[in-house]
Motif scaffolding. Structure first.
Motif, PDB file in Angstrom:
ATOM      1  N   ASP A 211     -40.057  -2.077   6.126  1.00 28.26           N
ATOM      2  CA  ASP A 211     -39.926  -1.308   7.357  1.00 28.26           C
ATOM      3  C   ASP A 211     -39.334   0.062   7.063  1.00 28.26           C
ATOM      4  O   ASP A 211     -38.142   0.221   6.904  1.00 28.26           O
ATOM      5  N   ASP A 212     -40.209   1.056   6.967  1.00 28.51           N
ATOM      6  CA  ASP A 212     -39.706   2.360   6.556  1.00 28.51           C
ATOM      7  C   ASP A 212     -39.035   3.136   7.688  1.00 28.51           C
ATOM      8  O   ASP A 212     -38.637   4.263   7.528  1.00 28.51           O
ATOM      9  N   ARG A 213     -38.912   2.547   8.850  1.00 24.99           N
ATOM     10  CA  ARG A 213     -38.101   3.197   9.886  1.00 24.99           C
ATOM     11  C   ARG A 213     -36.626   2.885   9.661  1.00 24.99           C
ATOM     12  O   ARG A 213     -35.757   3.713   9.833  1.00 24.99           O
ATOM     13  N   LEU A 214     -36.355   1.641   9.291  1.00 25.14           N
ATOM     14  CA  LEU A 214     -34.961   1.205   9.240  1.00 25.14           C
ATOM     15  C   LEU A 214     -34.308   1.368   7.876  1.00 25.14           C
ATOM     16  O   LEU A 214     -33.131   1.685   7.790  1.00 25.14           O
ATOM     17  N   THR A 215     -35.083   1.146   6.817  1.00 27.81           N
ATOM     18  CA  THR A 215     -34.456   1.141   5.492  1.00 27.81           C
ATOM     19  C   THR A 215     -33.672   2.428   5.183  1.00 27.81           C
ATOM     20  O   THR A 215     -32.536   2.348   4.721  1.00 27.81           O
ATOM     21  N   PRO A 216     -34.242   3.619   5.460  1.00 29.43           N
ATOM     22  CA  PRO A 216     -33.446   4.830   5.160  1.00 29.43           C
ATOM     23  C   PRO A 216     -32.158   4.897   5.966  1.00 29.43           C
ATOM     24  O   PRO A 216     -31.120   5.336   5.462  1.00 29.43           O
ATOM     25  N   ILE A 217     -32.208   4.434   7.202  1.00 24.84           N
ATOM     26  CA  ILE A 217     -30.997   4.472   8.037  1.00 24.84           C
ATOM     27  C   ILE A 217     -29.961   3.516   7.459  1.00 24.84           C
ATOM     28  O   ILE A 217     -28.785   3.860   7.302  1.00 24.84           O
ATOM     29  N   LEU A 218     -30.396   2.329   7.108  1.00 21.75           N
ATOM     30  CA  LEU A 218     -29.452   1.336   6.591  1.00 21.75           C
ATOM     31  C   LEU A 218     -28.857   1.793   5.262  1.00 21.75           C
ATOM     32  O   LEU A 218     -27.660   1.646   5.021  1.00 21.75           O
ATOM     33  N   ASP A 219     -29.694   2.385   4.422  1.00 25.31           N
ATOM     34  CA  ASP A 219     -29.198   2.913   3.138  1.00 25.31           C
ATOM     35  C   ASP A 219     -28.113   3.946   3.368  1.00 25.31           C
ATOM     36  O   ASP A 219     -27.070   3.943   2.732  1.00 25.31           O
ATOM     37  N   HIS A 220     -28.412   4.812   4.308  1.00 24.25           N
ATOM     38  CA  HIS A 220     -27.480   5.904   4.585  1.00 24.25           C
ATOM     39  C   HIS A 220     -26.154   5.359   5.113  1.00 24.25           C
ATOM     40  O   HIS A 220     -25.087   5.825   4.733  1.00 24.25           O
ATOM     41  N   LEU A 221     -26.242   4.355   5.973  1.00 24.17           N
ATOM     42  CA  LEU A 221     -25.022   3.776   6.535  1.00 24.17           C
ATOM     43  C   LEU A 221     -24.160   3.171   5.437  1.00 24.17           C
ATOM     44  O   LEU A 221     -22.957   3.385   5.385  1.00 24.17           O
ATOM     45  N   SER A 222     -24.796   2.420   4.545  1.00 23.78           N
ATOM     46  CA  SER A 222     -23.986   1.745   3.531  1.00 23.78           C
ATOM     47  C   SER A 222     -23.359   2.766   2.587  1.00 23.78           C
ATOM     48  O   SER A 222     -22.244   2.584   2.123  1.00 23.78           O
TER      49      SER A 222
END
Ligand code: SF4
Length: 501
Positions: free
Chosen positions: A253-264
């Protein structure tokens, strides 16, 4: 610190998600109902929210969790933490009780519910992140449990249907002496006890607040919150393991993965990131030729890098990066930093230096490199947290934190070489290391090395207790050390007034 520059995906693409991604969600999206203020986060959310809400809610929760972690780094008590967190919680993650006449209850609880699950996804990937997330989520849960109305709290606990076995009257009579010894119950008073496996209440066992018999802990009703908290952690740890296993599916899911990466990546304590605007040290001569002299104020990690550099006339990549950013953080400008590295690498030619090392130093300062690096002035100096948890040093490497990455023998030798030979300090450092409280060991050494100056600063009320909070950044170590060792000069300068602390 937290930026919302994630890759976005054309909203139309949301409609054509791979069918395999749908199988993990309940197809009938529905709004959850929140009967209680508190939540064990057992049921994943299923209603639709926008991508903006997804980001913003997670960022708000992250702010709260990062601040909680900072409180624990500073060894704040539960009461101090509660007082410190109150305004932040009200701002970013308010959670009113049922009796509050607020129309915001469902929205508050939804945000709490969703943001927890989003961060659960962001922090499930590595064991270290899972452990930290579980720890700070438990702290948040404990704060809220303590803060709520007793009636609502009991109703919530009832709703959990926890399989705790009530101790019968006969058993209470049989073990009356033991039970009253641990709970303080006197003859004639009544209480209810629950029997649980002792592993479920480790903090009560450790504090000897429960009677143990045949592997069971007899917990008095007043300790119910401890049991609930232990249960919360246990379930969350289990859920995080399951989430970690499911994560590879989310990669599609390329909508969420960048956001989650950034958060972590942004899970750093707010004050663990070092702001260059507060980095100037009044009265210090920050030049290449003065680094040897300044190194007496460096924390052990940087002293070790400096000594290794002087010994070998070389440092490997991560050592150079950690040290360059630290030097940048103390105020060494790019030109001086290049002079410093060039003269330190005295066994190589100018040509080799220019080809192999010059670019990296300029890059760290944001003088070359991508747009965002240049705009941001290069990279920030590493916090203790980053040094402690990322890129452990391998053979021949000198970066990292000696309190964590050295054996006890090597650590003791290094401390002795830097003038710390007091047996009680070394013993304290050993205990801190055994308990994995590496930054506490570092603060212990700081206090020892600066004990006279600290006493003077306190006696003369130059520093408030807030200004003496636990150090969680190597650059803060340097700054405080330099200012303390130059108290006389600083006092003369009325404008400075130790305001940098
Ligand atoms: Fe350096 Fe921080 Fe380790 Fe101290 S605790 S030695 S400042 S990394």
């Amino acid at each position: 610190m937290l930026r919302a520059d994630f890759n976005r995906v054309d909203p139309k693409r949301r409609q054509v998600l791979d069918h395999r991604k749908r199988q993990f969600a309940d197809p009938t999206y529905k709004q959850a109902e929140y009967a209680h203020r508190l939540n064990f986060y057992e049921t994943p959310p299923t209603a639709d929210i926008t991508l903006e809400q997804f980001e913003q809610w997670a960022i708000d929760r992250l702010r709260v969790l990062a601040e909680l972690e900072a409180c624990s780094f500073r060894n704040k008590t539960q009461a101090e933490t509660a007082a410190h967190m109150k305004p932040l919680l009200e701002k970013y993650l308010p959670l009113d009780s049922n009796t509050a006449a607020s129309t915001q209850l469902p929205a508050q609880r939804q945000k709490d519910h969703y943001s927890h699950f989003i961060l659960r996804l962001a922090f499930a990937s590595t064991e270290d992140l899972r452990r930290r997330f579980s720890r700070v989520e438990t702290m948040l849960f404990r704060l809220r449990l303590d803060d709520g109305l007793t009636r609502e709290r009991n109703a919530f606990i009832q709703s959990l249907n926890l399989d705790w076995e009530a101790v019968t009257k006969e058993e209470q009579d049989k073990y009356f002496a033991e039970l009253s010894a641990t709970s303080g119950l006197r003859k004639g008073e009544e209480d209810t006890w629950y029997k649980v496996d002792w592993e479920r209440v480790p903090d009560l066992v450790e504090a000897r607040k429960v009677f143990l018999k045949a592997g069971k802990a007899y917990v008095p009703s007043k300790e119910l919150p401890s049991m609930v908290i232990a249960e919360f952690t246990k379930r969350l740890d289990r859920a995080l393991e399951l989430t970690a296993r499911a994560l590879p599916r989310l990669d599609e899911d390329d909508r969420l993965t960048p956001i989650l990466d950034h958060l972590s990546k942004n899970f750093v304590t707010p004050d663990a990131s070092y702001s260059s605007s507060t980095s100037s040290v009044p009265g210090a001569e920050i030049t290449a030729r003065n680094v040897d002299n300044l190194s007496q104020h460096f924390p052990l990690c940087m002293q070790h890098l400096h000594r290794s550099l002087r010994r070998d006339a070389h440092l490997k990549h991560f050592g150079r990066l950690q040290y360059t950013l630290f030097l940048k953080g103390i105020g060494l400008n790019l030109e001086e930093c290049l002079i410093f590295w060039r003269s330190s690498f005295h066994k190589i030619t100018d040509d080799t230096f220019n080809k192999e090392y010059r670019y990296n130093v300029r890059h760290a300062y944001g003088d070359v490199g991508g747009d965002s690096n240049r705009r941001g002035g290069g990279y920030s100096p590493f916090s203790c947290q980053k040094i402690l948890t990322e890129h452990p040093p391998g053979p021949g490497e000198a970066h990292g934190c000696p309190y964590r990455h050295f054996s006890l023998e090597n650590l003791t030798t290094l401390l002795q070489q830097t003038g710390v030979s007091d047996r009680s300090v070394l013993q304290g450092v050993k205990e801190d290391k055994d308990n994995q409280k590496f930054h506490m060991a570092c603060n212990r050494v700081f206090e020892y090395v600066h004990k006279n100056e600290l006493r003077k600063a306190k006696d003369e009320s130059i520093m408030s207790s807030q200004q003496l909070e636990t150090i969680v950044h190597p650059n803060e170590y340097f700054r405080r050390s330099f200012l303390l060792k130059n108290l006389g000069k600083v006092k003369e300068d009325q404008d400075v007034k130790m305001e940098g602390f």
